[in-house]
Design an enzyme around this catalytic site. Structure first.
Site, short mmCIF file in Angstrom:
data_model
loop_
_atom_site.label_atom_id
_atom_site.label_comp_id
_atom_site.label_asym_id
_atom_site.label_seq_id
_atom_site.Cartn_x
_atom_site.Cartn_y
_atom_site.Cartn_z
CE LYS A 67 -11.53 -0.65 7.78
NZ LYS A 67 -11.47 0.09 6.53
NE ARG A 110 -12.08 2.85 3.63
CZ ARG A 110 -10.45 3.10 4.55
NH1 ARG A 110 -9.65 3.81 3.89
NH2 ARG A 110 -11.66 3.35 5.58
N1 LIG Z 1 -6.58 6.39 3.54
C1 LIG Z 1 -6.99 5.44 3.75
O1 LIG Z 1 -7.64 5.43 3.60
C2 LIG Z 1 -5.62 4.30 3.79
C3 LIG Z 1 -6.32 3.41 3.78
C4 LIG Z 1 -5.81 1.83 4.32
C5 LIG Z 1 -3.69 2.20 4.67
N2 LIG Z 1 -3.98 3.58 4.83
C6 LIG Z 1 -2.07 3.48 5.09
O2 LIG Z 1 -1.27 2.95 3.62
C7 LIG Z 1 0.03 3.55 3.98
C8 LIG Z 1 0.24 2.01 3.61
O3 LIG Z 1 -0.43 0.72 4.09
P1 LIG Z 1 -0.20 -0.59 3.59
O4 LIG Z 1 -0.65 -1.63 3.81
O5 LIG Z 1 -0.06 -0.49 1.61
O6 LIG Z 1 1.42 -1.22 3.80
P2 LIG Z 1 3.11 -1.99 3.50
O7 LIG Z 1 4.03 -2.06 3.97
O8 LIG Z 1 2.03 -2.43 2.83
O9 LIG Z 1 3.66 -1.16 2.55
C9 LIG Z 1 4.22 0.28 2.46
C10 LIG Z 1 4.88 0.53 1.53
O10 LIG Z 1 5.60 1.58 2.06
C11 LIG Z 1 7.08 1.48 1.50
N3 LIG Z 1 7.72 3.07 2.62
C12 LIG Z 1 8.08 3.27 3.25
N4 LIG Z 1 8.78 4.58 3.53
C13 LIG Z 1 8.69 4.72 2.16
C14 LIG Z 1 9.37 5.40 1.72
N5 LIG Z 1 9.80 7.01 2.73
N6 LIG Z 1 9.81 5.37 0.35
C15 LIG Z 1 9.32 4.68 -0.40
N7 LIG Z 1 8.62 3.81 0.23
C16 LIG Z 1 8.34 3.31 1.19
C17 LIG Z 1 7.59 -0.09 2.50
O11 LIG Z 1 8.68 -0.39 2.30
C18 LIG Z 1 6.16 -0.41 1.69
O12 LIG Z 1 6.39 -1.48 0.62
C19 LIG Z 1 -0.29 2.63 6.18
O13 LIG Z 1 -0.04 4.16 6.76
C20 LIG Z 1 -0.98 2.51 6.74
O14 LIG Z 1 -1.59 3.00 7.24
C21 LIG Z 1 -4.39 4.29 4.39
#
Ligand SMILES: NC(=O)c1ccc[n+]([C@@H]2O[C@H](COP(=O)([O-])OP(=O)(O)OC[C@H]3O[C@@H](n4cnc5c(N)ncnc54)[C@H](O)[C@@H]3O)[C@@H](O)[C@H]2O)c1
Length: 315
Positions: A67, A110
């Site tokens: 990926k 996932r």
């Molecule tokens: N663990 C994993 O396997 C995995 C998989 C995919 C994505 N992620 C991570 O998850 C995170 C979110 O991804 P996404 O695609 O949903 O992003 P996104 O930008 O669509 O959503 C993130 C949300 O968090 C909010 N936010 C940011 N800071 C905040 C805070 N301090 N308090 C409250 N809300 C806050 C933003 O306003 C936004 O609505 C990213 O860091 C991404 O890298 C992790």
């Protein structure tokens, strides 16, 4: 012949039962050392974002997947998704690339499966109030899958941007047929929920230790670099911590790395990998009152789990 799948195709081909079974198997195999999964490469496209390369061969699932996923937090302001991804799926029997698929839905599914498995093994059985902090793309999948495994009586959400929380609550209430309530602060949410999911791009803790009640389970999915953290290091240091993959957590899980750097805990304090709990090698929750934290940075083995389902359906 090479098949090309869209996110909609991926979503329609995968049932929640298959997803949870396959991701559980992948986590177990990962912890037993039976997958080939090099540390993922992170290419920093400073200051805009990161591009991650995630390969995995999972022999028991008979699949190889690679990926490419990018995380660009500033994309929100441009009306573009923060996380974008594509996966190449190769049949390990003959080395032939069989599928190229959009992988936003795959990633959402996932990652939500990881949280759902953590809820199964680490949350109290009578947990009934679910809260999600961060109302973005991941949160959507987290809510859909967690709702199916937990059947909560109440669901609350919070986002730094209140209009995002309000829109998310409205859309998701309609989608899952359960009322989703936007709250005005993270503190209010944490103090009123039994299971809390953090799905933000935050670099500073959004869940403070003093807000967390006894018996709470937290699944923190957002941080994936040492500089990012969603959880108070004092909370992490005092909780029963389970990770997806310890060697990746040591490199990428900011929530844990910051607690270790502050000398609040050592890596030996991490209780288990979720695969060890699934395999029955280590216990999950043993005490009604303990606070449990599942920290996932995301593994290529989870991608391979979904890839194997796709391979079985379309080839
Ligand atoms: N663990 C994993 O396997 C995995 C998989 C995919 C994505 N992620 C991570 O998850 C995170 C979110 O991804 P996404 O695609 O949903 O992003 P996104 O930008 O669509 O959503 C993130 C949300 O968090 C909010 N936010 C940011 N800071 C905040 C805070 N301090 N308090 C409250 N809300 C806050 C933003 O306003 C936004 O609505 C990213 O860091 C991404 O890298 C992790």
């Amino acid at each position: 012949m090479l098949k090309v799948l869209s996110d909609d195709d991926v979503e329609s081909l995968i049932s929640t039962d298959e997803l949870l079974r396959s991701v559980a198997e992948a986590f177990k195999e990962l912890s037993l050392g039976r997958v080939l999964m090099p540390q993922r490469s992170r290419i920093e496209v400073a200051p805009k974002g990161d591009i991650l390369l995630m390969p995995c061969l999972a022999p028991s699932l008979n699949v190889f997947s690679l990926k490419i996923v990018s995380v660009y937090p500033g994309n929100i302001k441009k009306g573009l998704p923060t996380t974008n991804a594509v996966v190449v799926i190769v049949d390990p029997e003959n080395g032939v690339p069989s599928i190229v698929a959009e992988a936003r839905a795959l990633t959402g599914l996932r990652t939500a499966a990881a949280t759902a498995l953590s809820i199964k093994y680490l949350a109290r059985r009578d947990a009934s109030r679910l809260g999600i902090i961060g109302c973005g793309y991941q949160a959507r999948w987290q809510l859909i899958i967690s709702n199916q495994v937990m059947r909560p009586e109440r669901i609350s959400v919070y986002d730094l941007l209140s209009e995002r929380a309000e829109r998310f609550a409205e859309e998701m209430s309609a989608k899952i047929g359960v009322k989703v309530t936007p709250l005005a602060s993270a503190e209010e949410l944490v103090k009123s929920c039994d299971v809390i999911i953090t799905a933000t791009t935050s670099r500073a803790p959004v869940v403070l230790k003093d807000w967390v009640r006894q018996g709470t389970h937290i699944s923190a999915i957002g941080s994936y670099t040492p500089e990012m953290a969603e959880l108070d290091p004092r909370l992490v240091a005092s909780a029963k911590v389970v990770v997806d993959f310890l060697s990746a957590a040591k490199e990428e899980a900011g929530d844990l790395i910051q607690a270790v750097r502050a000398s609040l805990m050592g890596w030996e304090n991490v209780h288990a990998e979720i695969g060890e709990v699934i395999a029955g090698l280590k216990p999950g929750r043993v005490d009604r009152d303990e606070v449990t934290v599942f920290k996932t940075v995301g593994t290529a083995a989870q991608d391979a789990a979904v890839a194997s389902i796709l391979l079985s359906k379309v080839s």
